[in-house]
Enzyme design. Structure first.
Site, PDB file in Angstrom:
ATOM      1  N   TRP A  72       0.836  -1.209   0.000  1.00 40.89           N
ATOM      2  CA  TRP A  72       0.000   0.000   0.000  1.00 40.89           C
ATOM      3  C   TRP A  72       0.869   1.256   0.000  1.00 40.89           C
ATOM      4  O   TRP A  72       0.655   2.173  -0.791  1.00 40.89           O
ATOM      5  CB  TRP A  72      -0.908  -0.033   1.225  1.00 40.89           C
ATOM      6  CG  TRP A  72      -1.733   1.197   1.398  1.00 40.89           C
ATOM      7  CD1 TRP A  72      -1.445   2.276   2.181  1.00 40.89           C
ATOM      8  CD2 TRP A  72      -2.988   1.482   0.775  1.00 40.89           C
ATOM      9  NE1 TRP A  72      -2.443   3.214   2.087  1.00 40.89           N
ATOM     10  CE2 TRP A  72      -3.410   2.747   1.227  1.00 40.89           C
ATOM     11  CE3 TRP A  72      -3.798   0.791  -0.112  1.00 40.89           C
ATOM     12  CZ2 TRP A  72      -4.591   3.331   0.824  1.00 40.89           C
ATOM     13  CZ3 TRP A  72      -4.985   1.385  -0.511  1.00 40.89           C
ATOM     14  CH2 TRP A  72      -5.362   2.632  -0.050  1.00 40.89           C
ATOM     15  N   HIS A  73       1.857   1.288   0.875  1.00 38.98           N
ATOM     16  CA  HIS A  73       2.729   2.462   0.950  1.00 38.98           C
ATOM     17  C   HIS A  73       3.569   2.599  -0.315  1.00 38.98           C
ATOM     18  O   HIS A  73       3.839   3.715  -0.765  1.00 38.98           O
ATOM     19  CB  HIS A  73       3.618   2.404   2.190  1.00 38.98           C
ATOM     20  CG  HIS A  73       2.908   2.811   3.431  1.00 38.98           C
ATOM     21  ND1 HIS A  73       3.212   3.957   4.122  1.00 38.98           N
ATOM     22  CD2 HIS A  73       1.884   2.227   4.104  1.00 38.98           C
ATOM     23  CE1 HIS A  73       2.404   4.069   5.172  1.00 38.98           C
ATOM     24  NE2 HIS A  73       1.593   3.023   5.178  1.00 38.98           N
TER      25      HIS A  73
END
Length: 160
Positions: free
Chosen positions: A91-92
């Site tokens: 996600w990051h």
């Protein structure tokens, strides 16, 4: 109500979750139905993996290695109970942004020390990177680091 607590940073994507009517609808849907979130998340990450290739071509290219890497990732997630942090890493990584050239997206830029890897929001992701590094090293040249990170998130969602 769309404001960060004192000393906290809110990204535009965080603010959209709070303030955009379309995003709010999705937030409420996924809050009420976690299964729908995981199903949609897995489908979206599967599309990202194809990188514009047809699913047929993508699977013909690396089917043996791809299935084996999926197997290695599932074993890792089962053994280490590390699904959530692998999802967080992916996600990051997908949320990275280079203001100098306007590029971003999943490209494993946090694989190097410093830079985005050192941002406070990415604290602890070195653990996930360390867990995945042996797989990245073993399949270097067949899969990018970003590919392995994205696939790890997909497998984690499926396995949890």
């Amino acid at each position: 109500t769309g404001k960060a607590a004192e000393g906290q940073l809110m990204l535009p994507s965080d603010l959209a979750l709070l303030n955009d009517p379309k995003m709010k609808t999705l937030v409420e849907l996924y809050a009420a139905d976690e299964g729908a979130f995981f199903e949609d998340f897995a489908a979206a990450f599967s599309k990202l993996q194809e990188f514009g290739m047809s699913a047929k071509r993508a699977t013909q290219t690396n089917v043996g290695a791809y299935e084996y890497v999926r197997h290695l990732l599932k074993d890792l997630i089962t053994e280490k109970k590390c699904g959530p942090i692998l999802i967080r890493l992916s996600w990051h990584d997908a949320g990275t942004w280079d203001a100098s050239d306007g590029s971003g997206g999943p490209r494993a830029c946090m694989r190097h020390g410093g830079g985005e890897a050192g941002f406070a929001a990415n604290n602890g992701l070195d653990i996930a990177r360390g867990l995945l590094q042996p797989i990245c090293d073993r399949y270097q040249g067949r899969f990018t680091v970003a590919d392995v990170w994205s696939l790890a998130a997909v497998v984690a969602v499926e396995a949890m």
